[in-house]
Scaffold this active site. Structure first.
Site, mmCIF file in Angstrom:
data_model
loop_
_atom_site.group_PDB
_atom_site.id
_atom_site.type_symbol
_atom_site.label_atom_id
_atom_site.label_comp_id
_atom_site.label_asym_id
_atom_site.label_seq_id
_atom_site.Cartn_x
_atom_site.Cartn_y
_atom_site.Cartn_z
ATOM 1 N N TYR A 144 -1.719 -3.882 -7.277
ATOM 2 C CA TYR A 144 -1.095 -2.721 -7.626
ATOM 3 C C TYR A 144 -0.605 -1.784 -6.623
ATOM 4 O O TYR A 144 0.098 -0.627 -6.916
ATOM 5 C CB TYR A 144 -2.184 -1.790 -8.549
ATOM 6 N N ALA A 145 -0.534 -2.206 -5.456
ATOM 7 C CA ALA A 145 0.057 -1.584 -4.144
ATOM 8 C C ALA A 145 0.649 -2.537 -3.353
ATOM 9 O O ALA A 145 0.145 -3.406 -3.079
ATOM 10 C CB ALA A 145 -0.837 -0.565 -3.845
ATOM 11 N N LEU A 146 1.505 -1.913 -2.246
ATOM 12 C CA LEU A 146 1.979 -2.663 -1.298
ATOM 13 C C LEU A 146 1.363 -2.396 0.143
ATOM 14 O O LEU A 146 1.063 -1.118 0.181
ATOM 15 C CB LEU A 146 3.529 -2.772 -1.197
ATOM 16 N N SER A 151 6.557 -0.775 1.280
ATOM 17 C CA SER A 151 6.933 -0.162 -0.048
ATOM 18 C C SER A 151 8.205 0.645 0.116
ATOM 19 O O SER A 151 8.368 1.467 0.976
ATOM 20 C CB SER A 151 5.805 0.829 -0.399
ATOM 21 N N HIS A 153 8.693 3.607 -1.370
ATOM 22 C CA HIS A 153 8.193 4.812 -1.039
ATOM 23 C C HIS A 153 7.943 5.265 0.281
ATOM 24 O O HIS A 153 8.162 6.593 0.592
ATOM 25 C CB HIS A 153 6.716 5.076 -1.709
ATOM 26 N N ASP A 160 8.644 7.588 -8.571
ATOM 27 C CA ASP A 160 8.228 7.199 -9.844
ATOM 28 C C ASP A 160 8.412 8.318 -10.920
ATOM 29 O O ASP A 160 7.815 9.304 -10.463
ATOM 30 C CB ASP A 160 6.690 6.809 -9.719
ATOM 31 N N GLU A 203 8.299 -2.308 -13.529
ATOM 32 C CA GLU A 203 7.720 -0.731 -13.230
ATOM 33 C C GLU A 203 8.986 -0.008 -13.820
ATOM 34 O O GLU A 203 10.220 0.483 -13.235
ATOM 35 C CB GLU A 203 7.942 -0.710 -11.912
ATOM 36 N N HIS A 206 9.942 3.113 -11.794
ATOM 37 C CA HIS A 206 10.349 3.167 -10.425
ATOM 38 C C HIS A 206 11.793 3.002 -10.288
ATOM 39 O O HIS A 206 12.364 2.220 -10.580
ATOM 40 C CB HIS A 206 9.747 2.079 -9.599
#
Length: 284
Positions: A144-146, A151, A153, A160, A203, A206
């Site tokens: 669920y995350a990098l 990322s 982000h 998002d 996503e 995103h």
């Protein structure tokens, strides 16, 4: 006027025409030569540092190409402290940050959506520091995350977007963005049918800012950022028209510091791809 006088007058006109005509043609040739001279002086040479590969709006960030520190947007701001940037939508919390330029583009997009009676937007997440990303990765895991640096982000160019009504794949806000976000420089970064290319699950919330005309080209060709950068690397130069203006996009491989040609009478922007090259976008 007698017969000979008349003939003399006609002959004089013919001679005058023959004398004047080359002058007119010569003037046209000088005009063309002047245009050619302007064309030759249209470009100037500039030096591009290798570090430019890691800066700009077209950086590819994923598991293979991490963000370099110089790639982080320099105009990241806390949105809640800039009231003019939060008009017509909500923030998930007051800590959300984003590139100011991207926030302005998002604001324009939201106002356009409001004009279409779509007005329940929410920003759930924006810029994250490497430290924040690392904390999130440890909390949520690799599904669920990098990791920090991998990322989008971490750039300050992605956000998002949510809806206060429904999940984005069902909400009017999500449907409106899929149709219109490209007009404001944004692209849906992880489409449902391109998971094999992005290697990131779908996503619908995103969105990534790449700017015009790139978002328009990506929308038209249904390119992901990976596909678009590969395409530019292949063709090296392309021209596209958007809203009546002609844009020239050129790709240059950069392994060391290089010298490239740029226009001296038109606006241009240089962005790296975070891999091995730079993209020069010349505006109308």
């Amino acid at each position: 006027m007698n017969k000979w006088g008349c003939l003399s007058f006609i002959l004089l006109l013919v001679v005058a025409y023959k004398v004047v005509q080359p002058v007119a043609l010569g003037g046209q040739e000088l005009h063309d030569a002047s245009n050619q001279a302007r064309s030759r002086s249209y470009k100037t040479m500039i030096r591009v540092e290798k570090e430019q590969v890691y800066q700009g709006y077209l950086l590819l960030v994923n598991k293979d190409y991490p963000v370099h520190r110089q790639g982080v947007s320099t105009d990241v701001v806390k949105l809640s402290k800039h009231g003019y940037l939060v008009d017509g939508y909500l923030l998930h919390d007051d800590s959300i940050q984003l590139s100011e330029k991207v926030a302005k583009a998002f604001l324009d997009m939201v106002h356009a959506a409001i004009g279409d009676d779509v007005n329940h937007f929410l920003i759930n997440s924006g810029y994250r520091s490497f430290e924040e990303q690392n904390k999130l990765y440890k909390q949520m895991g690799s599904d669920y995350a990098l990791p920090a640096g991998n990322s989008e982000h971490n750039l300050g160019l992605s956000l998002d977007i949510g809806s206060t009504l429904k999940k984005m794949e069902q909400a009017p806000e999500g449907k409106w963005l899929k149709e219109n976000a490209w007009k404001y420089g944004f692209v849906l970064r992880y489409p449902e049918d391109k998971v094999d290319i992005t290697r990131i699950q779908y996503e619908p919330w995103h969105y990534r800012y790449v700017g015009l005309p790139h978002s328009a080209i990506m929308q038209e060709s249904q390119f992901t950022l990976e596909e678009y950068l590969d395409y530019l690397n292949e063709v090296k130069e392309m021209t596209t028209t958007f809203e009546g203006g002609s844009y020239v996009i050129s790709y240059y491989p950069v392994s060391e510091n290089v010298t490239i040609q740029v226009p001296n009478n038109r606006k241009y922007v240089i962005s790296g791809d975070n891999r091995e090259g730079i993209i020069v976008t010349v505006f109308p």
